[in-house]
Design a protein around this motif. Structure first.
Motif, short mmCIF file in Angstrom:
data_model
loop_
_atom_site.label_atom_id
_atom_site.label_comp_id
_atom_site.label_asym_id
_atom_site.label_seq_id
_atom_site.Cartn_x
_atom_site.Cartn_y
_atom_site.Cartn_z
N PRO A 101 0.78 -1.24 0.00
CA PRO A 101 0.00 0.00 0.00
C PRO A 101 0.81 1.29 0.00
N PHE A 102 2.10 1.23 -0.25
CA PHE A 102 2.94 2.42 -0.09
C PHE A 102 3.17 3.16 -1.41
N CYS A 103 3.16 4.50 -1.33
CA CYS A 103 3.47 5.36 -2.47
C CYS A 103 4.34 6.52 -1.98
N ASN A 104 5.24 6.97 -2.85
CA ASN A 104 6.07 8.13 -2.51
C ASN A 104 5.30 9.44 -2.58
N THR A 105 4.40 9.53 -3.55
CA THR A 105 3.62 10.75 -3.75
C THR A 105 2.16 10.38 -4.01
N ILE A 106 1.29 11.37 -3.90
CA ILE A 106 -0.14 11.13 -4.09
C ILE A 106 -0.57 11.51 -5.51
N CYS A 107 -1.32 10.62 -6.14
CA CYS A 107 -2.01 10.96 -7.39
C CYS A 107 -3.43 11.35 -7.00
N TYR A 108 -3.87 12.53 -7.40
CA TYR A 108 -5.13 13.06 -6.87
C TYR A 108 -6.34 12.19 -7.20
N TYR A 109 -6.31 11.46 -8.31
CA TYR A 109 -7.47 10.67 -8.72
C TYR A 109 -7.62 9.38 -7.92
N CYS A 110 -6.57 8.98 -7.20
CA CYS A 110 -6.49 7.62 -6.65
C CYS A 110 -7.52 7.37 -5.55
N ALA A 111 -8.19 6.20 -5.64
CA ALA A 111 -9.13 5.77 -4.61
C ALA A 111 -8.68 4.45 -3.99
N CYS A 112 -7.43 4.09 -4.21
CA CYS A 112 -6.91 2.82 -3.68
C CYS A 112 -6.53 2.97 -2.21
N ASN A 113 -6.39 1.85 -1.55
CA ASN A 113 -5.92 1.82 -0.17
C ASN A 113 -4.40 2.02 -0.20
N LYS A 114 -3.95 3.19 0.27
CA LYS A 114 -2.52 3.49 0.16
C LYS A 114 -2.04 4.33 1.33
N ILE A 115 -0.73 4.33 1.52
CA ILE A 115 -0.07 5.14 2.55
C ILE A 115 1.01 5.94 1.84
N ILE A 116 0.95 7.27 1.95
CA ILE A 116 1.95 8.13 1.32
C ILE A 116 3.10 8.33 2.30
N THR A 117 4.28 7.87 1.93
CA THR A 117 5.42 7.94 2.83
C THR A 117 6.71 7.73 2.06
N LYS A 118 7.81 8.13 2.65
CA LYS A 118 9.14 7.80 2.13
C LYS A 118 9.92 6.97 3.16
N ASP A 119 9.23 6.57 4.22
CA ASP A 119 9.83 5.87 5.34
C ASP A 119 9.76 4.35 5.13
N HIS A 120 10.90 3.74 4.84
CA HIS A 120 10.92 2.30 4.62
C HIS A 120 10.83 1.52 5.92
N GLY A 121 10.89 2.20 7.05
CA GLY A 121 10.62 1.53 8.31
C GLY A 121 9.19 1.02 8.34
#
Length: 295
Positions: A67-87
């Protein structure tokens, strides 16, 4: 849409469209989301155990949601977490390894052969090379992946280089789904996803060089600032890449449910008639190019 039906079989009836022009659950999964029920450990154990009598010997399919992404795409409705933290991804993978062990334990003895595997997201290629190796190793510890199976992954070309594509091939992936959405720069700006044609083609070339058997491109119609003329230019550029498959989704604008969509201006949205024209164009242009319209 895959690379023999005639486009003549596709008919848009205005009355039917008006009748069903309401919000509802997506048809891309079955049962649809509004029919889901909580999956307890006991319920999972029961259903997986039923394979012993109802589906003995039939291969399994596995889906991993990263569920991880570096940046947000405004259209997205997926279950995701915006982060750069690999922890955060490291912790997630630890729990995922435990889940793999639990699921495998629920299956009847020896009933662990996998025919299809898919990593979706989010952005699966958010994971580091070491994390990808660890996840695939954990999978192989508990399941047997057939040599002739279909193993696919969703890829964001903005975050992938040739070394990563080579690693994916080494890990056993042989199918790739590449997010494009639209090559129109004005549309990309409106959805916060700036992605050049060059970087997209570089990933396609790398996938083919590393033995991927199938490459699919994802497009979306109904995005802000889209037009029939602009989407036709995108289709021309996509056809030049000769993907094996294309998935073309209708954008569902639900800003009350998905906060990032509130950054999309209502005034930039194409009308229902324009969206239908874009879809009609895509079907006619792609079937004329030899692709099969499958739904």
């Amino acid at each position: 849409m895959s690379a023999v039906d005639s486009v003549d079989s596709v008919v848009f009836d205005p009355a039917t469209i008006r009748r069903f022009d309401i919000n509802g659950p997506r048809y891309t999964s079955y049962p649809t989301a509004d029919r889901f029920v909580p999956l307890t450990a006991e319920r999972a154990r029961h259903h997986l155990g039923e394979r012993a009598t109802q589906a003995a010997g039939r291969p399994l399919s596995l889906y991993f949601h990263v569920p991880f992404c570096n940046t947000i795409c405004y259209y997205c409705a997926c279950n995701k977490i915006i982060t750069k933290d690999h922890g955060r991804s490291a912790k997630y993978l630890r729990y995922l390894a435990r889940e793999l062990a639990l699921q495998a334990a629920y299956l009847p003895a020896g009933d662990n052969v996998v025919e299809q595997l898919h990593w979706g997201g989010g952005t699966p290629t958010f994971l580091s090379h070491a994390e990808m190796r660890d996840l695939m190793a954990a999978t192989r510890r508990h399941f047997t992946l057939r040599e002739d199976g279909e193993y696919s992954i969703e890829v964001d070309p903005r975050k992938v280089d040739r070394a990563t594509v080579a690693l994916l091939g080494e890990l056993g992936f042989n199918r790739m789904s590449i997010g494009v959405q639209d090559f129109d720069e004005r549309v990309q700006e409106a959805i916060n996803r700036i992605q050049s044609e060059a970087e997209t083609m570089a990933v396609i070339d790398a996938a083919r060089a590393n033995g991927f058997k199938s490459i699919s491109l994802d497009l979306i119609y109904g995005l802000p600032r889209q037009s029939v003329e602009g989407f036709e230019r995108t289709l021309d550029r996509v056809l030049a890449a000769s993907p094996d498959r294309l998935s073309i989704y209708n954008y569902a604008h639900l800003p009350s449910l998905f906060k990032p969509q509130r950054r999309i201006l209502e005034s930039d949205m194409p009308s229902a008639d324009q969206r239908l024209q874009i879809l009609s164009l895509a079907i006619s242009k792609l079937t004329a190019a030899g692709y099969v319209f499958i739904g």
